[in-house]
Motif scaffolding. Structure first.
Motif, PDB file in Angstrom:
ATOM      1  N   ALA A  95      -3.494  -5.389  15.432  1.00 42.87           N
ATOM      2  CA  ALA A  95      -4.193  -6.193  14.425  1.00 42.87           C
ATOM      3  C   ALA A  95      -3.674  -7.627  14.360  1.00 42.87           C
TER       4      ALA A  95
ATOM      5  N   LEU B  15       2.851  -7.412   5.462  1.00 41.52           N
ATOM      6  CA  LEU B  15       2.120  -6.180   5.192  1.00 41.52           C
ATOM      7  C   LEU B  15       3.126  -5.046   5.083  1.00 41.52           C
TER       8      LEU B  15
ATOM      9  N   PHE C 104       1.702   3.716  13.609  1.00 37.34           N
ATOM     10  CA  PHE C 104       1.732   2.559  12.707  1.00 37.34           C
ATOM     11  C   PHE C 104       2.108   1.290  13.465  1.00 37.34           C
TER      12      PHE C 104
ATOM     13  N   TYR D 249      -0.340  -2.037  13.733  1.00 38.15           N
ATOM     14  CA  TYR D 249       0.066  -3.381  13.293  1.00 38.15           C
ATOM     15  C   TYR D 249      -0.053  -4.385  14.438  1.00 38.15           C
TER      16      TYR D 249
ATOM     17  N   MET E   1      -6.604  -6.393   6.043  1.00 36.35           N
ATOM     18  CA  MET E   1      -5.333  -6.822   5.452  1.00 36.35           C
ATOM     19  C   MET E   1      -4.798  -8.048   6.183  1.00 36.35           C
ATOM     20  N   HIS E   2      -4.886  -8.024   7.506  1.00 35.90           N
ATOM     21  CA  HIS E   2      -4.447  -9.177   8.302  1.00 35.90           C
ATOM     22  C   HIS E   2      -5.269 -10.410   7.947  1.00 35.90           C
TER      23      HIS E   2
ATOM     24  N   GLN F   4      -8.952   3.330   9.305  1.00 44.50           N
ATOM     25  CA  GLN F   4      -7.619   2.740   9.202  1.00 44.50           C
ATOM     26  C   GLN F   4      -7.496   1.451  10.013  1.00 44.50           C
ATOM     27  N   GLU F   5      -8.080   1.404  11.203  1.00 49.64           N
ATOM     28  CA  GLU F   5      -8.005   0.195  12.022  1.00 49.64           C
ATOM     29  C   GLU F   5      -8.709  -0.967  11.326  1.00 49.64           C
TER      30      GLU F   5
ATOM     31  N   PHE G 200      -2.688   5.354   2.305  1.00 44.57           N
ATOM     32  CA  PHE G 200      -3.284   4.951   3.577  1.00 44.57           C
ATOM     33  C   PHE G 200      -3.882   6.132   4.338  1.00 44.57           C
TER      34      PHE G 200
ATOM     35  N   VAL H 224      -6.588  -2.255   8.270  1.00 44.69           N
ATOM     36  CA  VAL H 224      -5.466  -3.124   8.650  1.00 44.69           C
ATOM     37  C   VAL H 224      -5.976  -4.480   9.139  1.00 44.69           C
TER      38      VAL H 224
ATOM     39  N   CYS I 131       0.877  -1.179   0.000  1.00 44.99           N
ATOM     40  CA  CYS I 131       0.000   0.000   0.000  1.00 44.99           C
ATOM     41  C   CYS I 131       0.910   1.224   0.000  1.00 44.99           C
TER      42      CYS I 131
ATOM     43  N   ILE J 298       3.286  -1.082   4.225  1.00 45.59           N
ATOM     44  CA  ILE J 298       2.597   0.183   3.996  1.00 45.59           C
ATOM     45  C   ILE J 298       3.622   1.306   3.984  1.00 45.59           C
TER      46      ILE J 298
END
Length: 219
Positions: A185, A143, A178, A182, A133-134, A126-127, A120, A130, A116, A145
């Motif tokens: 998540a 991942l 960030f 991560y 994505m997880h 945003q939470e 972003f 992610v 990404c 970003i």
């Protein structure tokens, strides 16, 4: 007023007409693409590029890794229309999907890596993005970003003042933000790399961990 998904779609639809010719391609996006390419390897054979734009990065991935397939996701119909030449040139190795990053239309554990690049800060949720994505990464999947680095004084002025003035109330995270995102998540081995200069940016990389369901006891 909070930044909304509809705001992002309108901005990128407008930008799509000049996106490939924008000076940011040379001075901001291509250096970011190069950093991402250095973080990928031959084991990353199924890559999801979120906020793929006109697929300039996807084309570079396919050229660098001949056995890789890329799925490009973007919210903007205008951007995806301008991907068609690159999609055809990829001969089946590039798939395009119009979707919201917070609602990815893929099964769990579908990808080896997700990239990404500089989009972003446009994601209102945003939470949730992610977390999605997880979900679609396999165990151990990467991942990656990249977004503007706003930790230092110049980065704060550039991304939190100038960019917000022109683009609206988008949100660039701090490096700590960030890392927290991560880890919350379910990513581990989180590390970051910076590119300094007049247009600084930050790469955050992590590996997806997945909980293992308890084994059933024999009857």
């Amino acid at each position: 007023m909070a930044y909304q998904t509809a705001d992002a779609r309108k901005q990128f639809d407008r930008w799509s007409f000049s996106y490939d010719f924008d000076p940011l391609q040379l001075f901001f996006f291509r250096p970011a693409h190069q950093m991402l390419l250095q973080a990928l390897d031959n084991a990353d054979q199924r890559i999801l590029d979120i906020g793929c734009g006109t697929c300039a990065f996807a084309a570079r991935v396919l050229e660098s890794f001949p056995d890789t397939h890329v799925w490009g996701v973007d919210l903007s119909d205008g951007m995806l229309r301008r991907c068609q030449k690159r999609r055809l040139a990829a001969q089946g190795r590039l798939q395009l999907v119009q979707a919201d990053s917070a609602r990815l239309p893929f099964k769990d554990n579908s990808f080896d890596a997700i990239t990404c690049t500089h989009s972003f800060h446009h994601y209102p949720c945003q939470e949730l993005a992610v977390a999605e994505m997880h979900r679609v990464l396999r165990t151990g999947g990467k991942l990656l970003i990249i977004d503007g680095d706003r930790d230092r004084t110049w980065g704060h002025l550039l991304f939190d003042v100038l960019v917000v003035f022109f683009e609206g109330p988008v949100r660039h995270l701090t490096s700590r933000g960030f890392r927290d995102l991560y880890q919350n998540a379910g990513f581990e081995k989180v590390f970051q790399r910076r590119r300094h200069g007049p247009l600084p940016f930050l790469l955050t990389c992590g590996r997806a961990t997945k909980s293992t369901p308890p084994a059933r006891r024999a009857a």
